[in-house]
Scaffold this motif. Structure first.
Motif, PDB file in Angstrom:
ATOM      1  N   LEU A 242       0.824  -1.213   0.000  1.00 43.20           N
ATOM      2  CA  LEU A 242       0.000   0.000   0.000  1.00 43.20           C
ATOM      3  C   LEU A 242       0.857   1.260   0.000  1.00 43.20           C
ATOM      4  N   MET A 243       1.968   1.215   0.711  1.00 40.75           N
ATOM      5  CA  MET A 243       2.878   2.362   0.699  1.00 40.75           C
ATOM      6  C   MET A 243       3.463   2.543  -0.696  1.00 40.75           C
ATOM      7  N   GLY A 244       3.841   1.439  -1.330  1.00 39.34           N
ATOM      8  CA  GLY A 244       4.379   1.499  -2.683  1.00 39.34           C
ATOM      9  C   GLY A 244       3.383   2.042  -3.691  1.00 39.34           C
ATOM     10  N   LYS A 245       2.097   1.804  -3.437  1.00 38.14           N
ATOM     11  CA  LYS A 245       1.038   2.310  -4.320  1.00 38.14           C
ATOM     12  C   LYS A 245       0.645   3.742  -3.982  1.00 38.14           C
ATOM     13  N   GLY A 246       1.258   4.286  -2.934  1.00 35.03           N
ATOM     14  CA  GLY A 246       0.941   5.653  -2.537  1.00 35.03           C
ATOM     15  C   GLY A 246      -0.389   5.795  -1.816  1.00 35.03           C
TER      16      GLY A 246
ATOM     17  N   ALA B 283       0.744   6.174   4.273  1.00 31.92           N
ATOM     18  CA  ALA B 283       1.962   6.850   4.730  1.00 31.92           C
ATOM     19  C   ALA B 283       2.215   6.387   6.154  1.00 31.92           C
ATOM     20  N   ARG B 284       3.458   6.441   6.580  1.00 23.62           N
ATOM     21  CA  ARG B 284       3.750   6.083   7.966  1.00 23.62           C
ATOM     22  C   ARG B 284       4.588   7.177   8.600  1.00 23.62           C
TER      23      ARG B 284
ATOM     24  N   LEU C 239      -3.952   7.148   5.903  1.00 24.03           N
ATOM     25  CA  LEU C 239      -4.398   7.091   4.523  1.00 24.03           C
ATOM     26  C   LEU C 239      -3.912   8.334   3.795  1.00 24.03           C
ATOM     27  N   THR C 240      -3.478   8.158   2.578  1.00 19.88           N
ATOM     28  CA  THR C 240      -3.065   9.298   1.775  1.00 19.88           C
ATOM     29  C   THR C 240      -4.289   9.864   1.045  1.00 19.88           C
ATOM     30  N   GLU C 241      -4.079  10.965   0.357  1.00 17.11           N
ATOM     31  CA  GLU C 241      -5.159  11.562  -0.436  1.00 17.11           C
ATOM     32  C   GLU C 241      -5.644  10.574  -1.502  1.00 17.11           C
TER      33      GLU C 241
ATOM     34  N   LEU D  62     -10.226   6.545  -3.092  1.00 10.83           N
ATOM     35  CA  LEU D  62     -10.746   5.180  -3.256  1.00 10.83           C
ATOM     36  C   LEU D  62     -11.835   4.839  -2.241  1.00 10.83           C
ATOM     37  N   MET D  63     -11.811   5.511  -1.090  1.00 10.54           N
ATOM     38  CA  MET D  63     -12.678   5.109   0.022  1.00 10.54           C
ATOM     39  C   MET D  63     -14.157   5.033  -0.337  1.00 10.54           C
TER      40      MET D  63
END
Length: 148
Positions: free
Chosen positions: A72-76, A79-80, A94-96, A101-102
């Motif tokens: 998921l981090m690789g897909k953007g 974030a951590r 969760l990123t923007e 997608l939500m």
């Protein structure tokens, strides 16, 4: 319910229907079902934002969660960041892009709930929740967490 097989088969029907809802949206947006579970968990559980929280509260295998978080981090989509008070604790957010997608992910959940409870009154739904909670509590007290 006349026998244990009715309960077991009923749980399978519920699980299959929910999995079908997840699978359809996962194919559409290009994520795995584990990734779906993590994104939806983080959205639905503010303040429960570590991999440890996901493992403990969703009962998912630690290694699968760790791997999915990396993807998921690789897909953007995730974030951590380190916790300000405990540098060993890593917070996930969760990123923007995940936020975009939500609506689709939550729609799959909503479709499941609407179908499952379509002819329930609010009182029926409350009664079910209370009885289900008691079943889970009874089984949890006997070590029925699946981690034996």
């Amino acid at each position: 319910m006349n026998n244990h097989m009715e309960l077991v088969n009923g749980l399978r029907v519920i699980t299959r229907f929910y999995d079908a809802q997840r699978r359809a949206v996962c194919r559409r947006v290009g994520i795995s079902q584990m990734e779906f579970d993590i994104l939806v968990f983080l959205h639905n559980n503010p303040g429960r934002d570590t991999a440890r929280d996901i493992v403990a509260l969703r009962g998912l295998p630690k290694s699968n969660v760790s791997q999915a978080v990396e993807v998921l981090m690789g897909k953007g989509l995730l974030a951590r960041s380190q916790d300000a008070e405990d540098r060993r604790r890593v917070r996930l957010s969760l990123t923007e892009a995940a936020g975009q997608l939500m609506p689709q992910l939550l729609e799959a959940q909503q479709t499941f709930w609407e179908q499952a409870f379509r002819d329930f009154s609010p009182q029926d739904a409350e009664c079910f929740a209370a009885l289900y909670g008691r079943i889970v509590k009874n089984l949890s007290e006997k070590g029925g967490n699946g981690n034996e």
